[in-house]
Design a protein around this motif. Structure first.
Motif, PDB file in Angstrom:
ATOM      1  N   GLN A  37       2.865  12.536  -8.263  1.00  0.00           N
ATOM      2  CA  GLN A  37       1.866  12.363  -7.211  1.00  0.00           C
ATOM      3  C   GLN A  37       1.424  10.908  -7.121  1.00  0.00           C
ATOM      4  OE1 GLN A  37      -1.255  15.103  -8.171  1.00  0.00           O
ATOM      5  NE2 GLN A  37      -0.247  16.820  -7.153  1.00  0.00           N
ATOM      6  N   GLN A  38       1.201  10.291  -8.269  1.00  0.00           N
ATOM      7  CA  GLN A  38       0.808   8.887  -8.280  1.00  0.00           C
ATOM      8  C   GLN A  38       1.903   8.002  -7.676  1.00  0.00           C
ATOM      9  OE1 GLN A  38      -2.109   7.582  -9.053  1.00  0.00           O
ATOM     10  NE2 GLN A  38      -3.010   9.512  -9.716  1.00  0.00           N
ATOM     11  N   LYS A  39       3.150   8.303  -8.007  1.00  0.00           N
ATOM     12  CA  LYS A  39       4.272   7.545  -7.457  1.00  0.00           C
ATOM     13  C   LYS A  39       4.316   7.671  -5.937  1.00  0.00           C
ATOM     14  CE  LYS A  39       9.288   7.248  -7.513  1.00  0.00           C
ATOM     15  NZ  LYS A  39      10.533   7.831  -8.005  1.00  0.00           N
ATOM     16  N   ALA A  40       4.100   8.888  -5.439  1.00  0.00           N
ATOM     17  CA  ALA A  40       4.124   9.110  -3.992  1.00  0.00           C
ATOM     18  C   ALA A  40       3.013   8.330  -3.295  1.00  0.00           C
ATOM     19  CB  ALA A  40       4.007  10.593  -3.690  1.00  0.00           C
ATOM     20  N   VAL A  41       1.842   8.311  -3.879  1.00  0.00           N
ATOM     21  CA  VAL A  41       0.725   7.568  -3.278  1.00  0.00           C
ATOM     22  C   VAL A  41       1.026   6.073  -3.278  1.00  0.00           C
ATOM     23  CG1 VAL A  41      -1.694   6.932  -3.583  1.00  0.00           C
ATOM     24  CG2 VAL A  41      -1.010   9.307  -3.762  1.00  0.00           C
ATOM     25  N   LEU A  42       1.584   5.576  -4.362  1.00  0.00           N
ATOM     26  CA  LEU A  42       1.934   4.152  -4.426  1.00  0.00           C
ATOM     27  C   LEU A  42       2.989   3.790  -3.384  1.00  0.00           C
ATOM     28  CD1 LEU A  42       1.967   3.586  -8.281  1.00  0.00           C
ATOM     29  CD2 LEU A  42       0.233   2.839  -6.638  1.00  0.00           C
ATOM     30  N   GLN A  43       3.959   4.669  -3.188  1.00  0.00           N
ATOM     31  CA  GLN A  43       4.978   4.428  -2.163  1.00  0.00           C
ATOM     32  C   GLN A  43       4.340   4.422  -0.780  1.00  0.00           C
ATOM     33  OE1 GLN A  43       7.700   7.604  -3.088  1.00  0.00           O
ATOM     34  NE2 GLN A  43       9.047   6.248  -4.243  1.00  0.00           N
ATOM     35  N   TRP A  44       3.411   5.332  -0.550  1.00  0.00           N
ATOM     36  CA  TRP A  44       2.744   5.375   0.749  1.00  0.00           C
ATOM     37  C   TRP A  44       1.886   4.124   0.958  1.00  0.00           C
ATOM     38  CZ3 TRP A  44      -2.531   5.920   2.105  1.00  0.00           C
ATOM     39  CH2 TRP A  44      -2.727   6.023   3.477  1.00  0.00           C
ATOM     40  N   LEU A  45       1.168   3.703  -0.079  1.00  0.00           N
ATOM     41  CA  LEU A  45       0.357   2.490   0.039  1.00  0.00           C
ATOM     42  C   LEU A  45       1.227   1.277   0.356  1.00  0.00           C
ATOM     43  CD1 LEU A  45      -2.154   3.004  -2.900  1.00  0.00           C
ATOM     44  CD2 LEU A  45      -2.664   3.113  -0.452  1.00  0.00           C
ATOM     45  N   LEU A  46       2.389   1.196  -0.255  1.00  0.00           N
ATOM     46  CA  LEU A  46       3.316   0.112   0.042  1.00  0.00           C
ATOM     47  C   LEU A  46       3.766   0.164   1.500  1.00  0.00           C
ATOM     48  CD1 LEU A  46       5.083  -2.260  -0.851  1.00  0.00           C
ATOM     49  CD2 LEU A  46       6.801  -0.583  -1.555  1.00  0.00           C
ATOM     50  N   SER A  47       4.071   1.364   1.974  1.00  0.00           N
ATOM     51  CA  SER A  47       4.504   1.491   3.372  1.00  0.00           C
ATOM     52  C   SER A  47       3.380   1.134   4.337  1.00  0.00           C
ATOM     53  CB  SER A  47       5.050   2.893   3.648  1.00  0.00           C
ATOM     54  OG  SER A  47       4.023   3.846   3.655  1.00  0.00           O
ATOM     55  N   VAL A  48       2.142   1.461   3.976  1.00  0.00           N
ATOM     56  CA  VAL A  48       0.995   1.103   4.829  1.00  0.00           C
ATOM     57  C   VAL A  48       0.847  -0.411   4.898  1.00  0.00           C
ATOM     58  CG1 VAL A  48      -1.527   1.170   4.962  1.00  0.00           C
ATOM     59  CG2 VAL A  48      -0.259   3.257   4.542  1.00  0.00           C
ATOM     60  N   LEU A  49       0.968  -1.071   3.757  1.00  0.00           N
ATOM     61  CA  LEU A  49       0.874  -2.532   3.757  1.00  0.00           C
ATOM     62  C   LEU A  49       1.985  -3.165   4.579  1.00  0.00           C
ATOM     63  CD1 LEU A  49      -0.157  -3.317   0.083  1.00  0.00           C
ATOM     64  CD2 LEU A  49      -1.461  -3.780   2.154  1.00  0.00           C
ATOM     65  N   GLN A  50       3.183  -2.618   4.504  1.00  0.00           N
ATOM     66  CA  GLN A  50       4.294  -3.154   5.283  1.00  0.00           C
ATOM     67  C   GLN A  50       4.121  -2.867   6.768  1.00  0.00           C
ATOM     68  OE1 GLN A  50       7.528  -1.222   3.273  1.00  0.00           O
ATOM     69  NE2 GLN A  50       7.833  -2.925   1.869  1.00  0.00           N
ATOM     70  N   GLU A  51       3.610  -1.688   7.088  1.00  0.00           N
ATOM     71  CA  GLU A  51       3.493  -1.286   8.484  1.00  0.00           C
ATOM     72  C   GLU A  51       2.327  -1.961   9.199  1.00  0.00           C
ATOM     73  OE1 GLU A  51       2.800   2.894  10.917  1.00  0.00           O
ATOM     74  OE2 GLU A  51       3.721   2.948   8.941  1.00  0.00           O
ATOM     75  N   PHE A  52       1.164  -2.020   8.541  1.00  0.00           N
ATOM     76  CA  PHE A  52      -0.033  -2.533   9.187  1.00  0.00           C
ATOM     77  C   PHE A  52      -0.340  -3.980   8.832  1.00  0.00           C
ATOM     78  CE2 PHE A  52      -0.734   2.076   9.091  1.00  0.00           C
ATOM     79  CZ  PHE A  52      -1.009   2.309  10.421  1.00  0.00           C
ATOM     80  N   GLY A  53       0.177  -4.448   7.721  1.00  0.00           N
ATOM     81  CA  GLY A  53      -0.103  -5.808   7.283  1.00  0.00           C
ATOM     82  C   GLY A  53      -1.391  -5.877   6.483  1.00  0.00           C
TER      83      GLY A  53
END
Length: 69
Positions: A37-53
């Motif tokens: 679960q922690q890994k999934a959240v970290l992956q999502w946070l990374l994608s948010v940073l890449q997508e939104f800046g």
């Protein structure tokens, strides 16, 4: 998390604001000790940073989450 959930959270972030969704996700995951679960959240946070800046995201909230035990 599946890619569908990633997409849904990102879509909600577009409509509301990314920082609001990040706050909800990180606060709900603070008590979780499951590595997948922690890994999934970290992956999502990374994608948010890449997508939104970084300028559109509350980076301090992400850093606080990363520093928490």
């Amino acid at each position: 998390m599946s890619k569908d959930i990633f997409s849904l959270l990102s879509l909600i972030g577009e409509k509301v604001r990314p920082s609001a969704v990040i706050d909800l996700v990180t606060s709900s995951m603070a008590a979780s000790k499951k590595p997948l679960q922690q890994k999934a959240v970290l992956q999502w946070l990374l994608s948010v940073l890449q997508e939104f800046g970084a300028s559109n995201v509350d980076v301090k909230r992400i850093v606080d989450y990363l520093q928490s035990p």
